[in-house]
Write a protein that holds these residues in place. Structure first.
Motif, short mmCIF file in Angstrom:
data_model
loop_
_atom_site.label_atom_id
_atom_site.label_comp_id
_atom_site.label_asym_id
_atom_site.label_seq_id
_atom_site.Cartn_x
_atom_site.Cartn_y
_atom_site.Cartn_z
N ALA A 7 0.81 -1.22 0.00
CA ALA A 7 0.00 0.00 0.00
C ALA A 7 0.85 1.27 0.00
O ALA A 7 0.52 2.24 -0.70
CB ALA A 7 -0.94 0.00 1.20
N ILE A 8 1.91 1.29 0.76
CA ILE A 8 2.69 2.52 0.90
C ILE A 8 3.38 2.91 -0.41
O ILE A 8 3.28 4.07 -0.83
CB ILE A 8 3.68 2.43 2.08
CG1 ILE A 8 2.93 2.26 3.40
CG2 ILE A 8 4.59 3.66 2.12
CD1 ILE A 8 1.85 3.30 3.67
N PRO A 9 4.06 2.01 -1.11
CA PRO A 9 4.64 2.42 -2.40
C PRO A 9 3.57 2.91 -3.39
O PRO A 9 3.80 3.87 -4.13
CB PRO A 9 5.33 1.15 -2.91
CG PRO A 9 5.64 0.38 -1.68
CD PRO A 9 4.49 0.66 -0.74
N VAL A 12 2.65 6.47 -2.30
CA VAL A 12 3.71 7.41 -2.66
C VAL A 12 3.67 7.69 -4.15
O VAL A 12 3.77 8.84 -4.58
CB VAL A 12 5.10 6.88 -2.22
CG1 VAL A 12 6.23 7.69 -2.84
CG2 VAL A 12 5.20 6.89 -0.70
N GLN A 13 3.50 6.66 -4.95
CA GLN A 13 3.40 6.84 -6.39
C GLN A 13 2.24 7.76 -6.74
O GLN A 13 2.35 8.62 -7.62
CB GLN A 13 3.24 5.48 -7.09
CG GLN A 13 3.37 5.55 -8.59
CD GLN A 13 4.75 5.98 -9.05
OE1 GLN A 13 5.74 5.80 -8.37
NE2 GLN A 13 4.81 6.57 -10.23
N ALA A 14 1.12 7.62 -6.06
CA ALA A 14 -0.04 8.47 -6.32
C ALA A 14 0.27 9.93 -5.98
O ALA A 14 -0.21 10.84 -6.66
CB ALA A 14 -1.24 7.98 -5.51
N CYS A 15 1.07 10.16 -4.95
CA CYS A 15 1.43 11.54 -4.59
C CYS A 15 2.26 12.20 -5.67
O CYS A 15 2.13 13.39 -5.92
CB CYS A 15 2.22 11.56 -3.28
SG CYS A 15 1.23 11.24 -1.83
N PHE A 16 3.13 11.45 -6.30
CA PHE A 16 4.05 12.02 -7.28
C PHE A 16 3.58 11.85 -8.72
O PHE A 16 4.28 12.24 -9.65
CB PHE A 16 5.45 11.46 -7.09
CG PHE A 16 6.05 11.84 -5.75
CD1 PHE A 16 6.28 13.16 -5.44
CD2 PHE A 16 6.36 10.88 -4.83
CE1 PHE A 16 6.82 13.52 -4.21
CE2 PHE A 16 6.90 11.22 -3.60
CZ PHE A 16 7.13 12.55 -3.30
N ALA A 22 -1.06 17.64 -10.45
CA ALA A 22 -2.43 17.39 -10.92
C ALA A 22 -3.36 17.48 -9.72
O ALA A 22 -2.99 17.13 -8.60
CB ALA A 22 -2.52 16.00 -11.55
N CYS A 23 -4.58 17.92 -9.98
CA CYS A 23 -5.52 18.10 -8.87
C CYS A 23 -5.87 16.78 -8.19
O CYS A 23 -6.36 16.78 -7.07
CB CYS A 23 -6.78 18.81 -9.37
SG CYS A 23 -7.69 17.90 -10.62
N ILE A 24 -5.59 15.66 -8.84
CA ILE A 24 -5.91 14.37 -8.24
C ILE A 24 -4.73 13.76 -7.48
O ILE A 24 -4.85 12.70 -6.89
CB ILE A 24 -6.42 13.37 -9.30
CG1 ILE A 24 -5.35 13.11 -10.36
CG2 ILE A 24 -7.71 13.85 -9.91
CD1 ILE A 24 -5.66 11.96 -11.29
N SER A 25 -3.58 14.42 -7.50
CA SER A 25 -2.42 13.90 -6.78
C SER A 25 -2.65 13.99 -5.28
O SER A 25 -3.14 15.00 -4.78
CB SER A 25 -1.17 14.71 -7.14
OG SER A 25 -0.86 14.56 -8.50
#
Length: 116
Positions: A7-9, A12-16, A22-25
């Motif tokens: 889940a954590i990787p 993190v990928q979603a954050c970057f 992007a507004c969805i980050s």
């Protein structure tokens, strides 16, 4: 912990994703306090796996920020977090040591900076 290792990787990928521009980050990772010490090294490892650089290089996974204004905005948010007492897990203000400041697009690179 096995679920956290997956889940954590992904978080993190979603954050970057899209360089965080992007507004969805994602901008927050909500973690139960009793799991925080387990999550911190997983975040640090996930960030360390991100290779910042010229997006034309297939070894790189994250390209430059859009422009100088966006770079300065990211720097400001990192600094605000640190000024407000956030714990810096990786990165920090400024550009990565190994970034090439001259690229075909002359776009600035920023350090990956998850904070808690």
């Amino acid at each position: 912990m096995p679920i956290l290792k997956k889940a954590i990787p992904a978080a993190v990928q979603a954050c970057f994703m899209n360089n965080g521009q992007a507004c969805i980050s994602g901008s927050r990772l909500l973690v139960p306090e009793h799991k925080l010490e387990q999550v911190k090294p997983l975040v640090k490892a996930a960030v360390a796996a991100i290779k910042v650089g010229d997006p034309r290089n297939p070894d790189n996974t994250l390209g430059p920020l859009l422009n100088q204004k966006q770079f300065e905005r990211v720097q400001r948010y990192i600094q605000i977090g640190m000024d407000e007492g956030a714990e810096l897990i990786a990165g920090g203000v400024g550009k990565p040591e190994d970034s090439n400041p001259v690229t075909s697009s002359s776009r600035p690179y920023s350090r990956m900076s998850p904070i808690t």
